[in-house]
Design an enzyme around this catalytic site. Sequence first.
Site: not given
Length: 336
Positions: A113, A124-126
């Site tokens: 992440s 916002v974790e991508i």
Amino acid sequence: MTSILPVPCLDHLVLTVEDVGATLSFYQKVLGMEPVTFGDGRQALSFGNQKINLHPAGGKIDPTASRPAPGSADLCFLVDLPTEALQIHLDSLGIVPVLGPVRRTGATGPLVSVYVRDPDGNLVEIARQETSGTSGTETPILFESDRLLFRNFHLSDKDAVHGYASDPSVTRMTYWGPYTPSETESFLRRAIRGVSETPRSFYDLAIVAKERGPLSPPVGGCKLHVTDRQNREAEIGYYLEQKSWNRGFASETARALLSFGFSRLGLHRMVALCFVENRGSAHVLEKIGMTREGTYRKHRRKEGRWVDSFLYSILDSEWKSLPENGNRNGTGGACP
Ligand SMILES: CC(C)(COP(=O)(O)OP(=O)(O)OC[C@H]1O[C@@H](n2cnc3c(N)ncnc32)[C@H](O)[C@@H]1OP(=O)(O)O)[C@@H](O)C(=O)NCCC(=O)NCCS
């Protein structure tokens, strides 16, 4: 325990935002979500089978959560993108991650992440799902030949790439180079950025010799650039470190590129250019079944002089009828 009410998925969630336009633009640019308008002119961001409805802070939508507040959410989105390509994508947007890449545990398994903040400060974790055989710096093999593997570049290839890209004997008859260290790094960043394109047009790939091991540094690079998607045309090229010359690697690479382009990408025509003096490369292109169409006269500058180049091409029908591809039923069709 088996529930009487199984929930197959989340349909939508709501973000309370200060500035709907800024939020739309952020999620569109960063995560490729699509802005949609619904109901009474309300706005949302659509992705996959889900959406995020946007409520302007202090707006009159009823009912709402008890304490809706901009910047109070913490969300995780899955992307199918190598982590390095994601980092370069964020870099190109001027977004500095809060944290990452780091390993996390998602709903169905391990994640790699990167955390950013949206315009309201929501976290916002991508994340990319880690499956067996992948990791945060995974390098999937796109295709292979008898002795070679072809994979995406990563930044840790810098020394190996710079080794050949800065060598004047390698770049003597290439349209680029010799590279400085920062030019090599720019090339790698461009190449990695190509991975995140959909559909992908620029395949700049590392060539790895199987005999040195699948994780060994590249012995060279090659490219397949889709130059005309409508007419399904691409240009190919290849470059090898000097100590790997005269082992048939360029011919093996060029054949693998043709096979990838025609059978996997459904291309119609592939072309290659080489300096008229580049007898070795011209020989490779003829050996793999390409036809010399003509000469571009003094069309490029290289080290202060104008260069003449041969243009070679091959059509899908010609490729299919080559003896090594005998009886192959090509797929044809459109580029992905
Ligand atoms: C040109 C280059 C890609 C060739 O790579 P390679 O792996 O040595 O090529 P291969 O071994 O597959 O084949 C080369 C063929 O050309 C022949 N050849 C090499 N130099 C030659 C020359 N000066 N004159 C005539 N034939 C020559 C080889 O004998 C061989 O023929 P064969 O297979 O019939 O024996 C490599 O030298 C290279 O990377 N050069 C620098 C970058 C470059 O020029 N890239 C191409 C840009 S268009």
